[in-house]
Motif scaffolding. Structure first.
Motif, mmCIF file in Angstrom:
data_model
loop_
_atom_site.group_PDB
_atom_site.id
_atom_site.type_symbol
_atom_site.label_atom_id
_atom_site.label_comp_id
_atom_site.label_asym_id
_atom_site.label_seq_id
_atom_site.Cartn_x
_atom_site.Cartn_y
_atom_site.Cartn_z
ATOM 1 N N GLU A 94 -45.241 15.122 7.643
ATOM 2 C CA GLU A 94 -46.332 14.184 7.884
ATOM 3 C C GLU A 94 -46.069 13.305 9.103
ATOM 4 O O GLU A 94 -46.996 12.878 9.787
ATOM 5 C CB GLU A 94 -46.590 13.340 6.637
ATOM 6 N N ARG A 98 -48.931 13.085 12.061
ATOM 7 C CA ARG A 98 -49.498 11.812 12.533
ATOM 8 C C ARG A 98 -49.302 11.630 14.036
ATOM 9 O O ARG A 98 -50.097 10.961 14.693
ATOM 10 C CB ARG A 98 -48.851 10.642 11.796
ATOM 11 N N PHE A 138 -50.723 11.743 2.724
ATOM 12 C CA PHE A 138 -52.110 12.207 2.793
ATOM 13 C C PHE A 138 -52.291 13.687 2.488
ATOM 14 O O PHE A 138 -53.421 14.150 2.346
ATOM 15 C CB PHE A 138 -52.715 11.889 4.164
ATOM 16 N N LYS A 419 -52.145 7.899 9.848
ATOM 17 C CA LYS A 419 -52.780 8.978 9.093
ATOM 18 C C LYS A 419 -54.271 9.048 9.371
ATOM 19 O O LYS A 419 -54.900 10.090 9.192
ATOM 20 C CB LYS A 419 -52.533 8.800 7.598
#
Length: 528
Positions: A94, A98, A138, A419
């Protein structure tokens, strides 16, 4: 640090620099312009070190543009008890998404359950662990799937009635390398492509090296040398530097094929083949499906890596086992192969060899750091650990920074990774469509995915399609060619059509030659 040789680098504003520069003094000389070398250059330059990065070919020309295009934890590595590697990759997943939401995006994977392979309870347990080894901000978790009612089942053979769905990510691997190099350059690094490092010499307090580029010789003195030569790393260490020791590498060839689209939905498939291989089928460039990879021990010439007929046949047979649509080798539209330098371990098969990285420091004289193994997903973390060591070796106490920084073009909603950039990319794109309403929608969509916020640099002072210049080949205008050659080290059709973009898949035979002729003519005109 002196300016770089024109044609191989650009200055801080993207323009060519003094072509007479032939000497550089730096803190770190990095050999290898794949993902590891580019990521280390970025991190080091951002910590204020004077950096020279050299690559004997184009950026990402070899292994780093021949991946499965995935940002993933490596679900299959759980079977080999590589929990540390999986957790490390999941933590990065993640973070990377991002940092560059234009060239990366979340991807949901369908895993059909094959009654003749792993039992369902084992898969559920593995996915449960995969979801929980690292915090997800997310990406949705995994769940079971009834393929008789889900659209993903329509493309599969009827015996596959149940399966599982989980999350990972997709990445444009070659552009990830270029963006790391671009960020490094904008933070002060000199990036030299088509510059071969010949026999660096070690001294008590530094290194000296000669870089050969197009018949010219550039001389570099550096306090520290980083060997990030990928499949060539062991050869470079043991041969070119005369250094003793060195981690043994296992060279594994992975090959992929691209075929006409096998399914209509946006998800990917992961197949657990009875022979133990894990193979992916990914949506690719709209009209295509990407299938791979193989794992074959490689002992050939590293500059001439190609898929074999046996590998093509294997991948076609695998597709035919799972999909309703049946393929033959004649259906393969494109293929590519790369050699992955894996750290040698006791694994009997190539598929089981570890994908973790190893940093091998050497302080028997001027500092030397060799990089062995690794994967795209852990490249930022590898670079962070490498530069931590470099800073200690050079007596510099500078903290790490890349975890909280966007890559060029990724700052859709501000300079820090967010995010929101991942979850609201479509909303951002819609606003750009209003700003650049004069561009055909498919062309603008490609620009936004390739360049992110750097699209504003590409389209600066342009207000109509006519302002983009000649359409040299379909979908490729002079403005984009100029941008790629000025800012991203592109030099020829292969750089532009296959690494900076994937337009080569969409163009008619002969397009590459037309583009090379156009580039040659323009360069000839500029030389007058």
């Amino acid at each position: 640090m002196e300016a770089a040789y024109t044609g191989s680098v650009c200055d801080s504003k993207g323009g060519p620099v003094d072509e007479q520069a032939t000497r550089y003094e730096c803190d770190v000389l990095i050999v290898g312009g794949g993902i590891n070398g580019a990521a280390i250059a970025r991190d080091a330059a951002g910590r204020g070190l004077r950096v020279v990065l050299c690559e004997k070919d184009d950026l990402a020309q070899h292994t780093s543009s021949a991946s499965s295009k995935l940002i993933h934890g490596g679900l299959r590595y759980l079977e080999h008890y590589e929990f540390g590697l999986v957790r490390k990759a999941l933590l990065e997943r993640e973070t990377l998404l991002r940092s560059a939401p234009h060239i990366m995006r979340p991807l949901r994977f369908i895993m059909p359950h094959d009654a003749g392979a792993r039992p369902a309870w084992l898969i559920r347990a593995g996915l449960f662990l995969y979801d929980r080894l690292a915090r997800r901000e997310f990406l949705p978790g995994s769940h079971g799937l009834d393929l008789r009612s889900h659209p993903a089942g329509d493309a599969l053979q009827p015996q596959f009635t149940h399966g599982f769905m989980y999350s990972d990510g997709w990445v444009d691997d070659a552009r990830l390398v270029v963006l790391n190099a671009l960020d490094a350059h904008e933070r002060g690094a000199v990036v030299l492509t088509h510059a071969r490092c010949n026999r660096p010499q070690r001294h008590p307090d530094g290194w000296s090296a000669t870089l050969e580029t197009e018949g010219r010789h550039l001389h570099v003195t550096a306090r520290c040398l980083v060997n990030a030569a990928g499949p060539w790393a062991a050869r470079f260490l043991l041969g070119a530097t005369n250094a003793s020791g060195g981690q043994a590498l296992r060279l594994i060839k992975g090959s992929h094929i691209v075929v006409p689209r096998l399914f209509e939905h946006p998800h990917a498939y992961i197949f657990q083949h009875p022979d133990g291989r894990i193979v992916f089928a990914l949506p690719y460039e709209g009209a295509f499906t990407l299938v791979g990879t193989t794992d074959v021990d490689f002992r050939g010439e590293l500059d001439k890596v190609a898929i074999s007929l046996e590998e093509i046949d294997y991948l076609c047979r695998l597709v035919n086992r799972y999909f309703r649509r049946q393929l033959t080798p004649a259906d393969v539209l494109w293929s590519y192969a790369g050699v992955r330098p894996l750290v040698e371990d006791a694994a009997a098969s190539a598929a089981r060899a570890t994908r973790d990285f190893r940093l091998e420091p050497d302080l028997a004289g001027a500092p030397l750091l060799s990089v062995f193994g690794g994967k795209i997903t852990t490249s930022r973390k590898l670079a962070e650990q490498a530069v931590d060591w470099i800073c200690r070796a050079l007596g510099r106490a500078v903290p790490a920074w890349t975890e909280l920084a966007c890559l060029p073009g990724g700052d859709l909603y501000g300079p820090r990774p967010d995010k929101r950039s991942v979850l609201e990319f479509a909303a951002w794109s819609a606003r750009q469509a209003g700003r650049y309403h004069w561009l055909p929608a498919p062309l603008l969509e490609r620009y936004l995915r390739a360049y992110g916020t750097r699209v504003h640099t590409l389209l600066a002072r342009r207000n109509s399609l006519a302002d983009m210049g000649q359409e040299v080949v379909p979908g490729l205008y002079a403005a984009e060619i100029d941008y790629l050659m000025t800012h991203e080290w592109a030099r020829g059709s292969a750089d532009i059509l296959w690494r900076r973009t994937k337009l080569g898949l969409h163009l008619a035979p002969g397009s590459a030659a037309l583009l090379d002729e156009w580039i040659a003519a323009k360069q000839g005109a500029l030389a007058l």
